[in-house]
Structure formats: C-alpha cells, structure tokens
Design a protein around this motif. Structure first.
Motif, PDB file in Angstrom:
ATOM      1  N   ILE A   1       1.076  -1.305   0.061  1.00 57.51           N
ATOM      2  CA  ILE A   1      -0.050  -0.054  -0.085  1.00 57.51           C
ATOM      3  C   ILE A   1       0.885   1.285  -0.057  1.00 57.51           C
ATOM      4  O   ILE A   1       1.549   1.194   0.844  1.00 57.51           O
TER       5      ILE A   1
ATOM      6  N   ILE B   1      -7.104   1.615  -6.373  1.00 58.64           N
ATOM      7  CA  ILE B   1      -8.438   1.034  -5.899  1.00 58.64           C
ATOM      8  C   ILE B   1      -9.365   2.005  -5.353  1.00 58.64           C
ATOM      9  O   ILE B   1      -8.856   2.903  -4.718  1.00 58.64           O
TER      10      ILE B   1
ATOM     11  N   GLU C   1      -0.756  -0.314  11.501  1.00 53.63           N
ATOM     12  CA  GLU C   1       0.062  -1.185  12.060  1.00 53.63           C
ATOM     13  C   GLU C   1       0.173  -2.657  11.112  1.00 53.63           C
ATOM     14  O   GLU C   1       1.150  -2.970  10.818  1.00 53.63           O
ATOM     15  N   LYS C   2      -1.049  -3.102  11.021  1.00 51.14           N
ATOM     16  CA  LYS C   2      -1.165  -4.407  10.137  1.00 51.14           C
ATOM     17  C   LYS C   2      -1.220  -4.216   8.717  1.00 51.14           C
ATOM     18  O   LYS C   2      -1.195  -4.967   8.106  1.00 51.14           O
ATOM     19  N   ARG C   3      -1.082  -2.963   8.358  1.00 47.11           N
ATOM     20  CA  ARG C   3      -0.913  -2.559   6.748  1.00 47.11           C
ATOM     21  C   ARG C   3      -2.337  -3.462   6.215  1.00 47.11           C
ATOM     22  O   ARG C   3      -1.999  -3.890   5.109  1.00 47.11           O
ATOM     23  N   THR C   4      -3.304  -3.176   6.576  1.00 50.04           N
ATOM     24  CA  THR C   4      -4.654  -3.737   6.091  1.00 50.04           C
ATOM     25  C   THR C   4      -5.694  -2.709   5.756  1.00 50.04           C
ATOM     26  O   THR C   4      -5.567  -1.916   6.401  1.00 50.04           O
ATOM     27  N   PHE C   5      -6.336  -2.948   5.007  1.00 52.36           N
ATOM     28  CA  PHE C   5      -7.501  -1.937   4.703  1.00 52.36           C
ATOM     29  C   PHE C   5      -8.882  -2.851   4.175  1.00 52.36           C
ATOM     30  O   PHE C   5      -8.648  -3.808   3.711  1.00 52.36           O
ATOM     31  N   GLU C   6      -9.879  -2.299   4.458  1.00 52.64           N
ATOM     32  CA  GLU C   6     -11.179  -2.916   3.794  1.00 52.64           C
ATOM     33  C   GLU C   6     -12.183  -1.692   3.361  1.00 52.64           C
ATOM     34  O   GLU C   6     -12.106  -0.734   4.080  1.00 52.64           O
ATOM     35  N   LEU C   7     -12.532  -1.955   2.092  1.00 49.20           N
ATOM     36  CA  LEU C   7     -13.336  -0.941   1.591  1.00 49.20           C
ATOM     37  C   LEU C   7     -14.955  -1.261   1.949  1.00 49.20           C
ATOM     38  O   LEU C   7     -15.183  -2.424   1.828  1.00 49.20           O
TER      39      LEU C   7
ATOM     40  N   HIS D   1     -16.870  -1.207  -2.522  1.00 52.94           N
ATOM     41  CA  HIS D   1     -15.548  -1.040  -3.479  1.00 52.94           C
ATOM     42  C   HIS D   1     -16.368  -0.739  -4.777  1.00 52.94           C
ATOM     43  O   HIS D   1     -17.306  -1.221  -5.489  1.00 52.94           O
ATOM     44  N   ALA D   2     -15.789   0.410  -5.535  1.00 50.94           N
ATOM     45  CA  ALA D   2     -16.084   0.735  -6.804  1.00 50.94           C
ATOM     46  C   ALA D   2     -15.555  -0.065  -7.811  1.00 50.94           C
ATOM     47  O   ALA D   2     -15.848  -1.013  -8.584  1.00 50.94           O
ATOM     48  N   LYS D   3     -14.038   0.431  -7.727  1.00 53.87           N
ATOM     49  CA  LYS D   3     -13.119  -0.253  -9.092  1.00 53.87           C
ATOM     50  C   LYS D   3     -11.918  -0.255  -8.888  1.00 53.87           C
ATOM     51  O   LYS D   3     -11.404   0.655  -8.250  1.00 53.87           O
ATOM     52  N   SER D   4     -11.077  -1.115  -9.385  1.00 50.16           N
ATOM     53  CA  SER D   4      -9.577  -1.226  -9.089  1.00 50.16           C
ATOM     54  C   SER D   4      -9.164  -1.444 -10.542  1.00 50.16           C
ATOM     55  O   SER D   4      -9.643  -2.129 -11.357  1.00 50.16           O
TER      56      SER D   4
END
Lengths: 189, 150
Positions: A127, A159, A169-175, A178-181
C-alpha cells in the motif's frame, strides 16, 4: 406578642421582601464550555512542531502544522495544514499523513479534512498512498475510518471505493463499497 | 488476443480488502475482471502479489467462475471451472474442478486444464480417481469466419 417579637417579625418580613426577587430568579447556569471565555484558544502557535512519545518513552508521532489553536475547555486542538509522521516501535518513520485541516480530540482521536493523504514511507510496501477528503484516525492503535470516497494506490494498482477502514499497524484495509480497481500489468517482456 | 495482455486489468466488485504484509488483495460480490477482450466473472477473487508488480496471480472462484476472450483468429474462447487461476507473468490460465474449455471448434472437459492464453495451447489432466478421463470433442471444423457464422 410584645414589642420585641413584633419588631423581629417586621425585620424578618423586610429581609424577605428585599431579597425575594433574587432568590426566585435562578439565572440559568451557563455550561462551562459555552462561556464566551471557552471559545478563546488557550494558546495558539504558527509553524509548530509537536513531538509525542509513548508510555515506554519511544517516539510515537510528530505533527507539523502551519497554525494550531488549543481549546482546553472544549477539549480539542485545531490544526491548519497538519502533517503527521507516525513512527513504529523501532523509531522508523512509517507513515506520513497530511491534510488541509485537522482536529485532535482528547482521546487521541484525530479528524482530518480536505485533501487528506496517507503516504507509506516504505518504498516497496504493497500500500503506497490513500487519498480521501475526510478520515478519522485513532492515533493510539493507528486505525483509520472514513465514509467518504477513497483512492488507495500501490505501485501498479489503484483501488477506488466509498468508505473504508484501515489499520496502519497491520497494513490492512477494507472498503465498505468497492467501486473499481485497476492493475497495470507491469513490465511486459 | 495478444494485445489484451498489454492493457490494464479492471476489477469491479461489491467488496474489497487487502493485506499489505501478505501483499494480497481480496474481492467478493459479483466480481468482474476485464483486460481488453479478456473477461473473468466469479463470486470471489484472491490476488497474490507477493512476487511484486507484474507477477500477480488472480485466483477466481465461483459456481462456476467463467472466462472468455477473443482468440487471435477472432473467434471466442470460453471456459468455466470452479477455480480459474490467471498468472500474469506467463499468461497461463489454470482451470480446476469441473473445468471446461471451448477453443475454436474443440471442447475439453477435465479435472484440470492449463491453457496458455498467448499461444492458445492447452493441456488437460483427468483426475486420478473414478474414470479420470479427459474428454475432448472436436466438432467437424465448420469454417466459421470472424463473427462466428459458418
């Protein structure tokens, strides 16, 4: 009912009459934070650098700001063009977060608005940047939430969605939605 | 066709999440992947990006997941399978579980099919239990022109 008791009664009536209106008129109690005095910043600073250490004495984060106003009674601090540098446990500057406006509340809850950019300083991190117009950050556990449009990009992908939560900290994300990647296929032989 | 692989890959879906440490992405809810004429539809797609940009592996799962792409000769290649794995760097599609590939005038059914999309070659492997045969049916080659009418 001799003269003495009469005069005492008269005196009593007199006192009551004089103070009657004051006892009755309960001026409504002005809550502390609405007093005019609360709306004047306790202190303000320009071109300010603020460095915070955690309980173990390790460098936790730094904030630069063009202008800053602290409101003790209201319990928050306003920043103009704040830039936060977040450090990890071995003092590495991991993330840089900037915005046009910021409000820091007492429980280390930070609201950033307008042109918010969260940038990873780890060049080959998956990321790289997150861009949105509003985000709420819990500086203690380094989590972010937002219900606005967001654009998250890495080296070869972008994205887009609306609403997200992330953990630096965990370097995670959640949408949330979600529209488009888009992925660019990278170096084709 | 060949030009597809130079184009950007676009993914539409309802949900998305990613893990920066694992270097992985996850899409679910009507996932629709397109790259030029290549189309993959699935219920969920997992992206493994451990080997860095350009070496991602897209793992699409569905009941079944489907793939289609225009072949170099203009006809449509189609495939379905419970799992479709697209490895970006060598452009190979690996179809596993109830795999079926329709290529020009042939149709292959097998437990697992590996299809090189760039050179349009495949090899199919039956499962080693039950009959485990791979079934390849070659229709008589009715010369279809580009837009599929004989």
């Amino acid at each position: 009912m001799n003269k003495v008791t009469i005069s005492i009664c008269l005196l009593f009536i007199l006192v009551v009459a004089l103070n009657y209106d004051q006892w009755i008129s309960t001026d409504e109690v002005v809550p502390l934070d609405e007093t005019e005095e609360a709306w004047r910043p306790n202190y303000l600073a320009d071109g300010m650098l603020n460095t915070l250490y955690n309980s173990k004495g390790e460098l936790s984060y730094q904030v630069f700001a063009k202008h800053m106003e602290h409101y003790q009674l209201l319990g928050f601090t306003l920043f103009e063009q704040p830039m936060y540098n977040l450090f990890d446990e071995n003092g590495q500057n991991q993330w840089q977060i900037s915005a046009q406006e910021g409000t820091l509340h007492e429980n280390n809850r930070l609201q950033l608005e307008d042109d918010v950019t969260v940038k990873s300083l780890d060049k080959d991190g998956f990321i790289q940047t997150m861009k949105t117009d509003y985000v709420e950050i819990d500086l203690n556990n380094r989590t972010l939430t937002s219900d606005q449009l967001v654009k998250i990009s890495g080296k070869n992908y972008v994205i887009q969605g609306e609403g997200f939560s992330a953990n630096l900290e965990k370097r995670t994300f959640e949408l949330l939605n979600h529209a488009k990647s888009t992925f660019s296929p990278g170096p084709t032989p | 066709d060949k030009s597809d692989f130079k184009q950007t890959i676009q993914i539409l879906s309802e949900n998305n999440a990613a893990d920066g440490i694992q270097k992985s992405g996850y899409y679910s809810g009507n996932v629709h992947i397109t790259q030029g004429s290549l189309v993959i539809d699935a219920d969920e797609v997992f992206i493994d990006a451990k080997d860095g940009p350009g070496n991602e592996v897209f793992i699409a799962k569905g009941k079944p997941a489907s793939y289609q792409q225009k072949a170099n000769d203009g006809s449509m290649i189609k495939a379905v399978a419970d799992e479709i794995r697209y490895t970006l760097n060598n452009r190979v599609l690996t179809l596993t579980d109830n795999a079926e590939l329709h290529l020009q005038s042939s149709m292959v059914k097998a437990e697992r099919i590996e299809f090189d999309m760039e050179n349009e070659q495949f090899n199919a492997k039956g499962s080693d239990n039950e009959d485990g045969r791979t079934i390849t049916i070659y229709q008589p080659s009715t010369q279809e022109d580009a837009n599929g009418n004989p």
